[in-house]
Motif scaffolding. Structure first.
Motif, PDB file in Angstrom:
ATOM      1  N   GLY A  34       0.793  -1.225   0.000  1.00  0.00           N
ATOM      2  CA  GLY A  34       0.000   0.000   0.000  1.00  0.00           C
ATOM      3  C   GLY A  34       0.824   1.273   0.000  1.00  0.00           C
ATOM      4  O   GLY A  34       0.310   2.341   0.284  1.00  0.00           O
ATOM      5  N   GLY A  35       2.115   1.179  -0.290  1.00  0.00           N
ATOM      6  CA  GLY A  35       2.977   2.354  -0.330  1.00  0.00           C
ATOM      7  C   GLY A  35       3.911   2.414   0.860  1.00  0.00           C
ATOM      8  O   GLY A  35       3.909   1.520   1.718  1.00  0.00           O
ATOM      9  N   PRO A  36       4.729   3.481   0.946  1.00  0.00           N
ATOM     10  CA  PRO A  36       5.781   3.575   1.958  1.00  0.00           C
ATOM     11  C   PRO A  36       5.300   3.545   3.408  1.00  0.00           C
ATOM     12  O   PRO A  36       6.066   3.221   4.307  1.00  0.00           O
ATOM     13  CB  PRO A  36       6.458   4.912   1.661  1.00  0.00           C
ATOM     14  N   ALA A  37       4.045   3.872   3.668  1.00  0.00           N
ATOM     15  CA  ALA A  37       3.540   3.827   5.047  1.00  0.00           C
ATOM     16  C   ALA A  37       3.354   2.383   5.526  1.00  0.00           C
ATOM     17  O   ALA A  37       3.186   2.147   6.717  1.00  0.00           O
ATOM     18  CB  ALA A  37       2.229   4.594   5.161  1.00  0.00           C
ATOM     19  N   LEU A  38       3.408   1.445   4.608  1.00  0.00           N
ATOM     20  CA  LEU A  38       3.241   0.018   4.912  1.00  0.00           C
ATOM     21  C   LEU A  38       2.028  -0.240   5.808  1.00  0.00           C
ATOM     22  O   LEU A  38       2.098  -0.914   6.826  1.00  0.00           O
ATOM     23  CB  LEU A  38       4.519  -0.564   5.530  1.00  0.00           C
ATOM     24  N   LYS A  39       0.886   0.291   5.391  1.00  0.00           N
ATOM     25  CA  LYS A  39      -0.361   0.120   6.152  1.00  0.00           C
ATOM     26  C   LYS A  39      -1.101  -1.163   5.763  1.00  0.00           C
ATOM     27  O   LYS A  39      -1.909  -1.658   6.535  1.00  0.00           O
ATOM     28  CB  LYS A  39      -1.285   1.326   5.939  1.00  0.00           C
ATOM     29  N   ASP A  40      -0.866  -1.671   4.558  1.00  0.00           N
ATOM     30  CA  ASP A  40      -1.554  -2.874   4.092  1.00  0.00           C
ATOM     31  C   ASP A  40      -0.677  -4.096   4.346  1.00  0.00           C
ATOM     32  O   ASP A  40      -0.204  -4.760   3.421  1.00  0.00           O
ATOM     33  CB  ASP A  40      -1.888  -2.761   2.605  1.00  0.00           C
ATOM     34  N   VAL A  41      -0.428  -4.378   5.626  1.00  0.00           N
ATOM     35  CA  VAL A  41       0.495  -5.431   6.024  1.00  0.00           C
ATOM     36  C   VAL A  41      -0.191  -6.428   6.941  1.00  0.00           C
ATOM     37  O   VAL A  41      -0.891  -6.051   7.878  1.00  0.00           O
ATOM     38  CB  VAL A  41       1.718  -4.832   6.769  1.00  0.00           C
ATOM     39  N   ASP A  42       0.010  -7.692   6.664  1.00  0.00           N
ATOM     40  CA  ASP A  42      -0.285  -8.768   7.599  1.00  0.00           C
ATOM     41  C   ASP A  42       1.064  -9.323   8.030  1.00  0.00           C
ATOM     42  O   ASP A  42       2.061  -9.180   7.308  1.00  0.00           O
ATOM     43  CB  ASP A  42      -1.109  -9.884   6.955  1.00  0.00           C
ATOM     44  N   ILE A  43       1.108  -9.965   9.171  1.00  0.00           N
ATOM     45  CA  ILE A  43       2.333 -10.576   9.653  1.00  0.00           C
ATOM     46  C   ILE A  43       2.119 -12.082   9.684  1.00  0.00           C
ATOM     47  O   ILE A  43       1.220 -12.579  10.357  1.00  0.00           O
ATOM     48  CB  ILE A  43       2.723 -10.057  11.057  1.00  0.00           C
ATOM     49  N   ALA A  44       2.951 -12.805   8.945  1.00  0.00           N
ATOM     50  CA  ALA A  44       2.835 -14.266   8.865  1.00  0.00           C
ATOM     51  C   ALA A  44       3.623 -14.961   9.970  1.00  0.00           C
ATOM     52  O   ALA A  44       3.545 -16.169  10.109  1.00  0.00           O
ATOM     53  CB  ALA A  44       3.315 -14.750   7.495  1.00  0.00           C
ATOM     54  N   HIS A  45       4.383 -14.229  10.750  1.00  0.00           N
ATOM     55  CA  HIS A  45       5.276 -14.793  11.763  1.00  0.00           C
ATOM     56  C   HIS A  45       4.484 -15.266  12.973  1.00  0.00           C
ATOM     57  O   HIS A  45       3.641 -14.543  13.495  1.00  0.00           O
ATOM     58  CB  HIS A  45       6.278 -13.717  12.172  1.00  0.00           C
ATOM     59  N   GLY A  46       4.753 -16.474  13.464  1.00  0.00           N
ATOM     60  CA  GLY A  46       4.050 -17.009  14.626  1.00  0.00           C
ATOM     61  C   GLY A  46       4.826 -16.890  15.913  1.00  0.00           C
ATOM     62  O   GLY A  46       4.414 -17.458  16.926  1.00  0.00           O
ATOM     63  N   GLY A  47       5.933 -16.166  15.935  1.00  0.00           N
ATOM     64  CA  GLY A  47       6.783 -16.132  17.110  1.00  0.00           C
ATOM     65  C   GLY A  47       6.758 -14.833  17.887  1.00  0.00           C
ATOM     66  O   GLY A  47       7.495 -14.684  18.855  1.00  0.00           O
ATOM     67  N   TYR A  48       5.957 -13.859  17.482  1.00  0.00           N
ATOM     68  CA  TYR A  48       5.837 -12.613  18.232  1.00  0.00           C
ATOM     69  C   TYR A  48       4.453 -12.033  17.981  1.00  0.00           C
ATOM     70  O   TYR A  48       3.770 -12.416  17.039  1.00  0.00           O
ATOM     71  CB  TYR A  48       6.942 -11.615  17.864  1.00  0.00           C
ATOM     72  N   THR A  95      10.908 -13.514   4.591  1.00  0.00           N
ATOM     73  CA  THR A  95      10.630 -14.887   4.995  1.00  0.00           C
ATOM     74  C   THR A  95      10.276 -14.847   6.478  1.00  0.00           C
ATOM     75  O   THR A  95      10.133 -13.776   7.065  1.00  0.00           O
ATOM     76  CB  THR A  95      11.798 -15.859   4.697  1.00  0.00           C
ATOM     77  N   VAL A  96      10.108 -16.018   7.075  1.00  0.00           N
ATOM     78  CA  VAL A  96       9.823 -16.143   8.506  1.00  0.00           C
ATOM     79  C   VAL A  96      10.918 -17.003   9.119  1.00  0.00           C
ATOM     80  O   VAL A  96      11.165 -18.120   8.664  1.00  0.00           O
ATOM     81  CB  VAL A  96       8.435 -16.784   8.745  1.00  0.00           C
ATOM     82  N   GLY A  97      11.576 -16.485  10.145  1.00  0.00           N
ATOM     83  CA  GLY A  97      12.665 -17.219  10.773  1.00  0.00           C
ATOM     84  C   GLY A  97      12.224 -18.153  11.881  1.00  0.00           C
ATOM     85  O   GLY A  97      12.989 -19.010  12.322  1.00  0.00           O
ATOM     86  N   ASN A  98      11.001 -18.030  12.351  1.00  0.00           N
ATOM     87  CA  ASN A  98      10.481 -18.819  13.464  1.00  0.00           C
ATOM     88  C   ASN A  98      10.542 -20.317  13.150  1.00  0.00           C
ATOM     89  O   ASN A  98       9.976 -20.761  12.157  1.00  0.00           O
ATOM     90  CB  ASN A  98       9.031 -18.388  13.727  1.00  0.00           C
ATOM     91  N   SER A  99      11.241 -21.079  13.985  1.00  0.00           N
ATOM     92  CA  SER A  99      11.372 -22.543  13.838  1.00  0.00           C
ATOM     93  C   SER A  99      12.033 -22.947  12.521  1.00  0.00           C
ATOM     94  O   SER A  99      11.781 -24.031  12.008  1.00  0.00           O
ATOM     95  CB  SER A  99      10.013 -23.243  13.960  1.00  0.00           C
TER      96      SER A  99
END
Length: 156
Positions: free
Chosen positions: A71-85, A122-126
């Motif tokens: 969604g541009g430089p503000a990075l407002k259209d973000v989901d987080i796929a990481h399960g460790g935080y 990528t996701v570093g978790n596990s």
């Protein structure tokens, strides 16, 4: 084993210990103001809906995204796929884990020569060590092919 250690006796763990390889650091850049600098993250920011189905742990892939995918430089259209935080604050502003805003400021100020627009995720978790080594080699090859001089790795 704990008692043997406390009493100064020899002991041996029954758990095999992983031997990690050592990678010598690259020499420092001569002039950051001429460098093409990229961002690489293991924090798992993905476009809304996680269209590439990046796994929350033990990821089997890494992806390249563009600023516009978020969604541009503000990075407002973000989901987080990481399960460790807890992703709460990063999902409100992806720049908290993936500082695109700062990189664009550094580029505008001439501190860095160019902010590389491919964003490596990528996701570093596990993450199994062997897969991390594979991803590292693949990402490094892609960065070199893209003319990148330096990369900043952010991690959760």
């Amino acid at each position: 084993m704990a008692l043997d250690k406390v009493h100064g006796r020899s002991f041996k763990t029954e758990l095999p210990m992983i031997a990690f390889s050592r990678v010598p650091p690259s020499p420092p850049l001569e002039d950051l103001s001429k460098a093409n600098v990229a961002l690489v993250t293991t924090c798992g920011p993905v476009p809304l809906g996680n269209p590439d189905r990046l796994e929350a742990h033990a990821a089997t892939k890494w992806k390249i995204y563009q600023v516009e995918d978020f969604g541009g430089p503000a990075l407002k259209d973000v989901d987080i796929a990481h399960g460790g935080y807890s992703p709460t604050y990063a999902e409100r502003n992806g720049n908290r884990v993936f500082p695109v805003d700062v990189m664009l400021e550094l580029e505008a100020q001439g501190v860095i020569g160019h902010f590389h627009r491919d964003l490596y995720v990528t996701v570093g978790n596990s993450m199994p060590v062997s897969r991390a080594e594979q991803f590292g080699a693949e990402i490094a090859r892609s960065l070199k092919d893209g003319g990148v001089d330096a990369a900043i790795l952010t991690s959760a």
